[in-house]
Design a protein around this motif. Sequence first.
Motif, PDB file in Angstrom:
ATOM      1  N   ILE A 163      16.539  13.557  11.107  1.00  0.00           N
ATOM      2  CA  ILE A 163      17.132  14.692  11.835  1.00  0.00           C
ATOM      3  C   ILE A 163      18.527  14.332  12.361  1.00  0.00           C
ATOM      4  CG2 ILE A 163      16.924  16.060  13.985  1.00  0.00           C
ATOM      5  CD1 ILE A 163      15.017  17.164  11.978  1.00  0.00           C
TER       6      ILE A 163
ATOM      7  N   SER B 243      12.682  29.634  19.068  1.00  0.00           N
ATOM      8  CA  SER B 243      14.038  29.121  18.821  1.00  0.00           C
ATOM      9  C   SER B 243      15.064  30.229  18.557  1.00  0.00           C
ATOM     10  CB  SER B 243      14.018  28.140  17.638  1.00  0.00           C
ATOM     11  OG  SER B 243      13.582  28.782  16.461  1.00  0.00           O
TER      12      SER B 243
ATOM     13  N   GLU C 129      21.837  20.252  17.830  1.00  0.00           N
ATOM     14  CA  GLU C 129      21.246  21.582  17.749  1.00  0.00           C
ATOM     15  C   GLU C 129      22.376  22.550  17.413  1.00  0.00           C
ATOM     16  OE1 GLU C 129      18.918  22.357  21.285  1.00  0.00           O
ATOM     17  OE2 GLU C 129      17.354  21.020  20.529  1.00  0.00           O
TER      18      GLU C 129
ATOM     19  N   LYS D 114      18.667  28.779  17.314  1.00  0.00           N
ATOM     20  CA  LYS D 114      18.960  27.353  17.233  1.00  0.00           C
ATOM     21  C   LYS D 114      18.404  26.790  15.923  1.00  0.00           C
ATOM     22  CE  LYS D 114      16.085  24.462  18.512  1.00  0.00           C
ATOM     23  NZ  LYS D 114      15.090  23.545  17.870  1.00  0.00           N
TER      24      LYS D 114
ATOM     25  N   LYS E 174      21.279  16.803  20.828  1.00  0.00           N
ATOM     26  CA  LYS E 174      19.828  16.856  20.995  1.00  0.00           C
ATOM     27  C   LYS E 174      19.355  15.606  21.739  1.00  0.00           C
ATOM     28  CE  LYS E 174      15.737  17.319  18.059  1.00  0.00           C
ATOM     29  NZ  LYS E 174      14.909  18.008  19.047  1.00  0.00           N
TER      30      LYS E 174
ATOM     31  N   GLU F 109      17.961  23.185  13.392  1.00  0.00           N
ATOM     32  CA  GLU F 109      18.074  21.730  13.274  1.00  0.00           C
ATOM     33  C   GLU F 109      18.123  21.395  11.797  1.00  0.00           C
ATOM     34  OE1 GLU F 109      15.212  19.413  15.494  1.00  0.00           O
ATOM     35  OE2 GLU F 109      15.296  20.838  17.159  1.00  0.00           O
TER      36      GLU F 109
ATOM     37  N   PRO G 227      21.015  14.686  15.113  1.00  0.00           N
ATOM     38  CA  PRO G 227      20.694  15.038  16.516  1.00  0.00           C
ATOM     39  C   PRO G 227      21.652  16.063  17.135  1.00  0.00           C
ATOM     40  CG  PRO G 227      21.731  12.902  16.434  1.00  0.00           C
ATOM     41  CD  PRO G 227      21.603  13.354  15.000  1.00  0.00           C
TER      42      PRO G 227
ATOM     43  N   ASP H  12      12.817  21.646  11.032  1.00  0.00           N
ATOM     44  CA  ASP H  12      12.199  22.118  12.272  1.00  0.00           C
ATOM     45  C   ASP H  12      11.515  23.477  12.095  1.00  0.00           C
ATOM     46  OD1 ASP H  12      11.712  21.056  14.867  1.00  0.00           O
ATOM     47  OD2 ASP H  12      12.868  22.705  15.677  1.00  0.00           O
TER      48      ASP H  12
ATOM     49  N   ASP I 149      20.296  18.213  26.657  1.00  0.00           N
ATOM     50  CA  ASP I 149      20.920  18.824  25.464  1.00  0.00           C
ATOM     51  C   ASP I 149      22.303  19.422  25.759  1.00  0.00           C
ATOM     52  OD1 ASP I 149      18.539  18.226  24.108  1.00  0.00           O
ATOM     53  OD2 ASP I 149      17.721  20.237  24.349  1.00  0.00           O
TER      54      ASP I 149
END
Length: 236
Positions: free
Chosen positions: A86, A199, A90, A178, A123, A180, A88, A193, A129
């Motif tokens: 991932i 989200s 958002e 949002k 993130k 990811e 990091p 995600d 955040d």
Amino acid sequence: MTKKEMLYEGKGKKLFFTDDENLLISEFKDDLTAFNALKKGSEEGKGALNCKISKVLFDLLEKNGIATHLVQVLSDNEMLVKKVSIIPIEVVVRNIATGSLVKRLGLTDGEKLPFTLVEFYYKDDSLGDPLINDAHAMLLKTVKDVSELDKLRELGNKVNEVLVPFFDAKGLILVDFKLEFGVDKDGNILLADEISPDSCRLWDKNTLEKLDKDRFRQDIGSVRAGYERVLNAILN
Ligand code: ADP
Ligand code: MG
């Protein structure tokens, strides 16, 4: 597909290893959190609703040329996904001003933005955040170069261009959401995600009723009823 030991438990999902090292099982939980987990709750069936809604939206995005981590849905609240590393960041995409944007910039709640706004948040739960700019993203080594940030912005816009008319045709306004992203074993950037009412902000086009996690944040009606309306709308 065998569900092996748990890799990670987050606020809304659990990730499990499988017998394939490149695949994970993502289990959607009924837990709800808001305000960086200061507010906690749970709603039976919420995880299954988010799993079903994410499935519809990931399929739609794939059809429109956006690569996602979804492989297949395994049960009411479990999906098999490609394991990614991932990024990091958002990626928050906004069409209408609300929430933290209104607080930060003093805009009017519900005001339509003159263009799609794409923002990056770092993130990191321990930092809450925070909103970051490109230089911060480079400083934090979240991406390998600036072109990857441009790629994330482009993907955010592309997802928005697919989802806005889709929801509009279902009687819903996509206010903001949002995303990811992660990098798979071959170096591809995949949308990962979830995309769910946890989200996204989704409002009823006619009544402006909120059908997303703001129902939990603001104690404005049954969370489950809102999410069910979103699922029913997009299935029709
Ligand atoms: P959080 O509490 O950080 O919101 P979640 O409960 O949403 O976490 O759990 C999902 C976690 O798994 C997140 O940290 C997310 O970045 C990560 N994740 C999502 N999809 C994938 C994937 N395909 N591979 C690896 N990690 C993933
Ligand atoms: Mg999450």
